[in-house]
Design a protein around this motif. Structure first.
Motif, mmCIF file in Angstrom:
data_model
loop_
_atom_site.group_PDB
_atom_site.id
_atom_site.type_symbol
_atom_site.label_atom_id
_atom_site.label_comp_id
_atom_site.label_asym_id
_atom_site.label_seq_id
_atom_site.Cartn_x
_atom_site.Cartn_y
_atom_site.Cartn_z
ATOM 1 N N THR A 1 0.832 -1.211 0.000
ATOM 2 C CA THR A 1 0.000 0.000 0.000
ATOM 3 C C THR A 1 0.864 1.258 0.000
ATOM 4 N N LEU A 2 1.908 1.272 0.825
ATOM 5 C CA LEU A 2 2.806 2.429 0.859
ATOM 6 C C LEU A 2 3.515 2.603 -0.481
ATOM 7 N N GLY A 3 3.903 1.491 -1.091
ATOM 8 C CA GLY A 3 4.559 1.569 -2.391
ATOM 9 C C GLY A 3 3.636 2.109 -3.466
ATOM 10 N N VAL A 4 2.381 1.665 -3.449
ATOM 11 C CA VAL A 4 1.413 2.153 -4.436
ATOM 12 C C VAL A 4 1.191 3.653 -4.255
ATOM 13 N N LYS A 5 1.055 4.101 -3.019
ATOM 14 C CA LYS A 5 0.838 5.531 -2.776
ATOM 15 C C LYS A 5 2.051 6.367 -3.184
ATOM 16 N N ALA A 6 3.246 5.781 -3.050
ATOM 17 C CA ALA A 6 4.459 6.515 -3.420
ATOM 18 C C ALA A 6 4.723 6.494 -4.923
ATOM 19 N N ALA A 7 4.028 5.629 -5.652
ATOM 20 C CA ALA A 7 4.272 5.481 -7.090
ATOM 21 C C ALA A 7 3.907 6.759 -7.842
ATOM 22 N N LYS A 8 4.724 7.103 -8.821
ATOM 23 C CA LYS A 8 4.467 8.285 -9.644
ATOM 24 C C LYS A 8 3.566 7.974 -10.830
ATOM 25 N N HIS A 9 3.453 6.688 -11.173
ATOM 26 C CA HIS A 9 2.756 6.330 -12.400
ATOM 27 C C HIS A 9 1.444 5.600 -12.110
ATOM 28 N N GLU A 10 0.579 5.567 -13.124
ATOM 29 C CA GLU A 10 -0.764 5.013 -12.961
ATOM 30 C C GLU A 10 -0.755 3.494 -12.830
ATOM 31 N N TRP A 11 0.134 2.821 -13.549
ATOM 32 C CA TRP A 11 0.202 1.361 -13.462
ATOM 33 C C TRP A 11 1.329 0.952 -12.524
ATOM 34 N N VAL A 12 1.020 0.025 -11.609
ATOM 35 C CA VAL A 12 2.036 -0.512 -10.704
ATOM 36 C C VAL A 12 2.137 -2.020 -10.936
ATOM 37 N N VAL A 13 3.349 -2.522 -10.883
ATOM 38 C CA VAL A 13 3.605 -3.955 -11.044
ATOM 39 C C VAL A 13 4.207 -4.473 -9.749
ATOM 40 N N LEU A 14 3.589 -5.502 -9.178
ATOM 41 C CA LEU A 14 4.065 -6.081 -7.928
ATOM 42 C C LEU A 14 4.971 -7.274 -8.213
ATOM 43 N N THR A 15 6.080 -7.337 -7.501
ATOM 44 C CA THR A 15 6.935 -8.518 -7.530
ATOM 45 C C THR A 15 7.640 -8.602 -6.184
ATOM 46 N N ARG A 16 8.595 -9.516 -6.055
ATOM 47 C CA ARG A 16 9.254 -9.737 -4.767
ATOM 48 C C ARG A 16 10.766 -9.729 -4.932
ATOM 49 N N PRO A 17 11.502 -9.527 -3.835
ATOM 50 C CA PRO A 17 12.965 -9.417 -3.944
ATOM 51 C C PRO A 17 13.642 -10.658 -4.510
ATOM 52 N N ASP A 18 13.065 -11.836 -4.260
ATOM 53 C CA ASP A 18 13.694 -13.075 -4.715
ATOM 54 C C ASP A 18 13.189 -13.517 -6.082
ATOM 55 N N CYS A 19 12.622 -12.585 -6.849
ATOM 56 C CA CYS A 19 12.076 -12.901 -8.174
ATOM 57 C C CYS A 19 12.913 -12.263 -9.275
ATOM 58 N N THR A 20 13.050 -13.000 -10.380
ATOM 59 C CA THR A 20 13.806 -12.523 -11.534
ATOM 60 C C THR A 20 12.948 -12.618 -12.786
ATOM 61 N N PRO A 21 12.801 -11.540 -13.542
ATOM 62 C CA PRO A 21 12.076 -11.636 -14.814
ATOM 63 C C PRO A 21 12.805 -12.574 -15.772
ATOM 64 N N ALA A 22 12.040 -13.322 -16.540
ATOM 65 C CA ALA A 22 12.640 -14.259 -17.482
ATOM 66 C C ALA A 22 13.255 -13.551 -18.682
ATOM 67 N N SER A 23 12.897 -12.283 -18.882
ATOM 68 C CA SER A 23 13.349 -11.566 -20.072
ATOM 69 C C SER A 23 13.498 -10.080 -19.763
ATOM 70 N N PRO A 24 14.400 -9.390 -20.461
ATOM 71 C CA PRO A 24 14.477 -7.930 -20.310
ATOM 72 C C PRO A 24 13.262 -7.211 -20.893
ATOM 73 N N ARG A 25 12.368 -7.953 -21.545
ATOM 74 C CA ARG A 25 11.138 -7.370 -22.084
ATOM 75 C C ARG A 25 9.920 -7.755 -21.239
ATOM 76 N N TRP A 26 10.161 -8.054 -19.989
ATOM 77 C CA TRP A 26 9.078 -8.419 -19.071
ATOM 78 C C TRP A 26 8.033 -7.304 -18.971
ATOM 79 N N LEU A 27 8.477 -6.093 -18.683
ATOM 80 C CA LEU A 27 7.534 -4.979 -18.546
ATOM 81 C C LEU A 27 6.852 -4.656 -19.869
ATOM 82 N N MET A 28 7.584 -4.758 -20.963
ATOM 83 C CA MET A 28 6.979 -4.516 -22.268
ATOM 84 C C MET A 28 5.874 -5.532 -22.539
#
Length: 391
Positions: free
Chosen positions: A127-154
């Motif tokens: 909740t604190l992270g969402v309120k601090a976010a500057k942008h309309e879309w927020v993506v949740l993940t965790r510290p021990d997680c790695t995206p499978a690709s550099p185009r994950w957000l895309m």
């Protein structure tokens, strides 16, 4: 019993079992169906990509942060920020964040006040992270997680349409995890994606989940879930999802892998998920009941098939002596023999859709073992249910 009566009863029983098993096959294809739907979307470039804030609640995972943050900070995406919310469970996290901020100046971080007690710290951190976010879309993940690709957000952004408020992505343990830990989480993902594709999302994984900030805040976020400390992903989606506002992003590039720490932690996650499942709305409970019923029918399938085989082994008359009951029993055995093959093929297509390891043959045998394997989880969830409630 006459042949006609026997065949009629067998046909009715067969129809009921096959109906549920076919439904199960439909669910096993959920990831493949989501991948096929995903491939029709436009991923051509950043012109339509909304700005994104990645929220990472961190509680005592300093080493994981330093390992995985670089893969997130170097995403091939034009407009994004990363916010780490320190739950202040270990002092090492603050030190790691200082080093990471020096390396990545665009990394932001905040913290959960140390005075907070008896509230799910991860829910508060999100909740604190969402309120601090500057942008309309927020993506949740965790510290021990790695995206499978550099185009994950895309890849996730392809599903962030104007009529969508939630995007569900696939996440599971990495290649170092035992198959016994991967299969239950894959089972959960199949149910979540099948429900979302049907317009009734009831679950998600906080390792790979996108939300519209304004929708999260106007709907009260976790305000209705403060009485228990689990369910920061599934219960949230179950409450916020409608028939049209949820999309699924299914592609090897949109997959997220979570580091496997131990069987104990994996078991704790399953217990928390089961406890949270008791608070789902009725549609979620019915979907989970349907899946569980289909799993139990695997026992009926196995018993019926083995009985038919035993009957043939004990009594195998010449072809001219065949009666209606024997023909029906043999036909039933042959038909049922195709089910595990069909399930394995369906599951293979789904695992290929997200670049998951091949576990096609494992799910059927896991169904046979499931009631016994989960008995401890159910008992643990029952006896520890008060541990997940706010005191």
């Amino acid at each position: 019993m006459t042949d006609s009566t026997y065949i009629f009863l067998l046909s009715m029983c067969s129809a009921a079992i096959l109906l549920l098993l076919v439904t199960r096959l439909h669910d096993c294809l959920a990831l493949a169906r989501a991948r096929r739907q995903y491939e029709t979307d436009d991923l051509s470039g950043p012109g339509r990509a909304p700005a994104i804030s990645v929220i990472i609640p961190a509680g005592g995972q300093a080493e994981a942060l330093e390992t995985n943050i670089p893969a997130i900070m170097t995403q091939e995406y034009p407009f994004f920020e990363v916010i780490v919310v320190d739950e202040q469970t270990e002092s090492d996290t603050a030190d790691a964040l200082k080093r990471l901020t020096a390396k990545f100046p665009q990394l932001r971080h905040t913290f959960v006040p140390p005075s907070v007690r008896f509230i799910g710290r991860q829910k508060l951190a999100i909740t604190l992270g969402v309120k601090a976010a500057k942008h309309e879309w927020v993506v949740l993940t965790r510290p021990d997680c790695t995206p499978a690709s550099p185009r994950w957000l895309m890849g996730l952004s392809a599903k962030m349409g104007e009529d969508k408020d939630i995007v569900v992505g696939y996440a599971n343990y990495d290649a170092y995890a035992p198959t016994g830990a991967v299969v239950p989480r894959l089972r959960r993902a199949l149910l979540a994606f099948a429900a979302a594709l049907g317009g009734r999302a009831v679950d998600a994984d906080a390792c790979n989940l996108a939300l519209r900030k304004s929708y999260f805040l106007t709907q009260g976020g976790y305000a209705s879930q403060l009485s228990f400390t689990c369910g920061e992903d599934g219960l949230l989606v179950d409450r916020l999802s409608t028939g049209t506002n949820t999309a699924v992003a299914c592609n090897p590039e949109t997959t997220v892998w979570q580091s496997f720490s131990s069987r104990h932690e994996s078991r704790k996650a399953r217990v928390a998920h089961r406890v949270a499942g008791r608070h789902l709305r009725m549609r979620g409970k019915l979907l989970r009941l349907r899946w569980g019923t289909a799993s139990l029918l695997t026992y009926t399938y196995a018993a019926t098939w083995l009985a038919a085989v035993a009957l043939r082994a004990l009594h195998f008359p010449p072809i001219e002596a065949y009666r209606g009951q024997e023909i029906a029993s043999d036909a039933w055995a042959v038909i049922l023999l195709t089910y595990p093959i069909a399930e394995a093929l369906a599951l293979r297509r789904s695992t290929q859709a997200v670049d998951e390891r091949p576990v096609s043959a494992r799910l059927f045998f896991d169904d046979l073992w499931q009631p016994i394997a989960t008995l401890g989880v159910k008992l643990n969830a029952w006896f520890s249910r008060n541990d997940y409630k706010r005191q």
